[in-house]
Scaffold this motif. Sequence first.
Motif, PDB file in Angstrom:
ATOM      1  N   ASN A 308       0.845  -1.188   0.000  1.00  0.00           N
ATOM      2  CA  ASN A 308       0.000   0.000   0.000  1.00  0.00           C
ATOM      3  C   ASN A 308       0.878   1.234   0.000  1.00  0.00           C
ATOM      4  O   ASN A 308       1.988   1.225   0.547  1.00  0.00           O
ATOM      5  CB  ASN A 308      -0.918   0.006   1.223  1.00  0.00           C
ATOM      6  N   LEU A 309       0.403   2.305  -0.590  1.00  0.00           N
ATOM      7  CA  LEU A 309       1.224   3.509  -0.709  1.00  0.00           C
ATOM      8  C   LEU A 309       1.530   4.116   0.654  1.00  0.00           C
ATOM      9  O   LEU A 309       2.570   4.759   0.828  1.00  0.00           O
ATOM     10  CB  LEU A 309       0.532   4.516  -1.623  1.00  0.00           C
ATOM     11  N   GLU A 310       0.635   3.948   1.617  1.00  0.00           N
ATOM     12  CA  GLU A 310       0.915   4.415   2.980  1.00  0.00           C
ATOM     13  C   GLU A 310       2.163   3.739   3.532  1.00  0.00           C
ATOM     14  O   GLU A 310       2.993   4.381   4.191  1.00  0.00           O
ATOM     15  CB  GLU A 310      -0.284   4.142   3.893  1.00  0.00           C
ATOM     16  N   GLU A 311       2.294   2.446   3.251  1.00  0.00           N
ATOM     17  CA  GLU A 311       3.452   1.705   3.729  1.00  0.00           C
ATOM     18  C   GLU A 311       4.718   2.152   3.001  1.00  0.00           C
ATOM     19  O   GLU A 311       5.773   2.326   3.624  1.00  0.00           O
ATOM     20  CB  GLU A 311       3.232   0.199   3.534  1.00  0.00           C
ATOM     21  N   LEU A 312       4.621   2.343   1.686  1.00  0.00           N
ATOM     22  CA  LEU A 312       5.777   2.826   0.929  1.00  0.00           C
ATOM     23  C   LEU A 312       6.187   4.215   1.400  1.00  0.00           C
ATOM     24  O   LEU A 312       7.392   4.525   1.479  1.00  0.00           O
ATOM     25  CB  LEU A 312       5.451   2.856  -0.572  1.00  0.00           C
ATOM     26  N   ALA A 313       5.212   5.052   1.707  1.00  0.00           N
ATOM     27  CA  ALA A 313       5.511   6.394   2.210  1.00  0.00           C
ATOM     28  C   ALA A 313       6.249   6.313   3.544  1.00  0.00           C
ATOM     29  O   ALA A 313       7.215   7.051   3.796  1.00  0.00           O
ATOM     30  CB  ALA A 313       4.219   7.188   2.356  1.00  0.00           C
ATOM     31  N   LYS A 314       5.799   5.399   4.391  1.00  0.00           N
ATOM     32  CA  LYS A 314       6.391   5.258   5.719  1.00  0.00           C
ATOM     33  C   LYS A 314       7.835   4.775   5.649  1.00  0.00           C
ATOM     34  O   LYS A 314       8.727   5.362   6.275  1.00  0.00           O
ATOM     35  CB  LYS A 314       5.549   4.291   6.543  1.00  0.00           C
ATOM     36  N   SER A 316       9.888   4.836   3.216  1.00  0.00           N
ATOM     37  CA  SER A 316      10.776   5.677   2.391  1.00  0.00           C
ATOM     38  C   SER A 316      10.937   7.087   2.974  1.00  0.00           C
ATOM     39  O   SER A 316      11.582   7.932   2.362  1.00  0.00           O
ATOM     40  CB  SER A 316      10.233   5.777   0.966  1.00  0.00           C
ATOM     41  N   ASN A 317      10.320   7.322   4.149  1.00  0.00           N
ATOM     42  CA  ASN A 317      10.389   8.632   4.810  1.00  0.00           C
ATOM     43  C   ASN A 317       9.814   9.755   3.950  1.00  0.00           C
ATOM     44  O   ASN A 317      10.300  10.881   3.948  1.00  0.00           O
ATOM     45  CB  ASN A 317      11.846   8.961   5.193  1.00  0.00           C
ATOM     46  N   TYR A 318       8.744   9.423   3.239  1.00  0.00           N
ATOM     47  CA  TYR A 318       8.034  10.418   2.422  1.00  0.00           C
ATOM     48  C   TYR A 318       7.202  11.313   3.330  1.00  0.00           C
ATOM     49  O   TYR A 318       6.481  10.828   4.215  1.00  0.00           O
ATOM     50  CB  TYR A 318       7.149   9.689   1.420  1.00  0.00           C
ATOM     51  N   THR A 319       7.274  12.647   3.119  1.00  0.00           N
ATOM     52  CA  THR A 319       6.586  13.607   3.993  1.00  0.00           C
ATOM     53  C   THR A 319       5.531  14.428   3.274  1.00  0.00           C
ATOM     54  O   THR A 319       4.973  15.356   3.855  1.00  0.00           O
ATOM     55  CB  THR A 319       7.614  14.560   4.640  1.00  0.00           C
ATOM     56  N   GLY A 320       5.228  14.058   2.026  1.00  0.00           N
ATOM     57  CA  GLY A 320       4.245  14.836   1.258  1.00  0.00           C
ATOM     58  C   GLY A 320       2.813  14.409   1.537  1.00  0.00           C
ATOM     59  O   GLY A 320       2.516  13.711   2.513  1.00  0.00           O
ATOM     60  N   ALA A 321       1.913  14.818   0.643  1.00  0.00           N
ATOM     61  CA  ALA A 321       0.487  14.514   0.772  1.00  0.00           C
ATOM     62  C   ALA A 321       0.254  12.998   0.754  1.00  0.00           C
ATOM     63  O   ALA A 321       0.918  12.272   0.012  1.00  0.00           O
ATOM     64  CB  ALA A 321      -0.280  15.180  -0.357  1.00  0.00           C
ATOM     65  N   ARG A 322      -0.712  12.546   1.566  1.00  0.00           N
ATOM     66  CA  ARG A 322      -0.984  11.114   1.654  1.00  0.00           C
ATOM     67  C   ARG A 322      -2.454  10.781   1.404  1.00  0.00           C
ATOM     68  O   ARG A 322      -2.946   9.748   1.863  1.00  0.00           O
ATOM     69  CB  ARG A 322      -0.569  10.576   3.032  1.00  0.00           C
TER      70      ARG A 322
END
Length: 328
Positions: A308-314, A316-322
């Motif tokens: 899930n993109l939430e997991e990829l964001a987490k 990868s330390n992504y800080t943008g819109a979710r």
Amino acid sequence: MIRRRSTPWIHKWSRPLIAAIAGLGALTTGYLTIEKLTGGSAACVAQAGVKGCNDVLSSPWATVFGQPLALFGFLAYTSMLIFALAPLALKSAENNSRKQIENWTWWLLLIGAIAMSIFSGYLMYLLASQIKAVCLYCIASALFSVSFLVLTILGRTWEDVGQIFFTAIIVGMITLIGTLAVFSNANQLSSTPESTSGKPVQISFTPKVPPNPAFGWEITTTSSEAEIALANHLVKIGAKEYVAYWCPHCHEQKLIFGKEAYKIINDSVKVECAPDGLKGQPDLCKAAKIEGFPTWIINGKSYSGVQNLEELAKVSNYTGARNFKYFK
């Protein structure tokens, strides 16, 4: 002088043989359950361009009621092991009680063997026609189930053979109907409509047409700014996604990103592992020790299966819109 008839060897050894096979089955399915629950990859012999065990374990049919299918297999094999050994472990019991337990467990073994054989037969059908993979664990399980059935029928003297056929018909029908009901969702091709309520839409994909070696299947979802921003972030940090064009779960990952965002992934992040795929780089996949698809390598860590993109964001330390549109 009347000679006693000697007991056929199959009658002497049927229960120990059933117990031994059930033990092997329990060990195998227990191992697969652990790998599934921990997100690991099962050890299997993989051939280039051929889907294997890990593709089966990541398929929609590998999960039932939110739990690994292998877990239910483990419970079934454990039950068969108990049914086979119960009378052998009760040698000190009264003769009548032991005979009654032996009789009941034979019927339970017969019912279990019939149900497992029907269920395994359907799984073999899915393996050949839907998943199109070679899985030695699945084939071994089917052979175990058929062995149970043969040993149960030949392993004792059944007084009423007709009752065996009647039991087989009833148990077979119940098992087949139950199996079709359990897998009804996985057997349907799920559509991926755009959300009209602002809530994320769940993605599922079961192919009905062969994949194109150039791109797999067409991406039918669109991206929002959040998916595009995450894709650009993954490019920036040097993330890699290892895929095979024929992998349905790789396509699910594409659908979660959407067409616009996945173009960014496709250009800079994706590594095609199928030798006959467009820009295939199987040597890179082999060097990275990739065993299943898709597999993400982010900040030096490996993540197997659709993410899930939430997991990829987490991770990868992504800080943008979710406000992502889709999820698995």
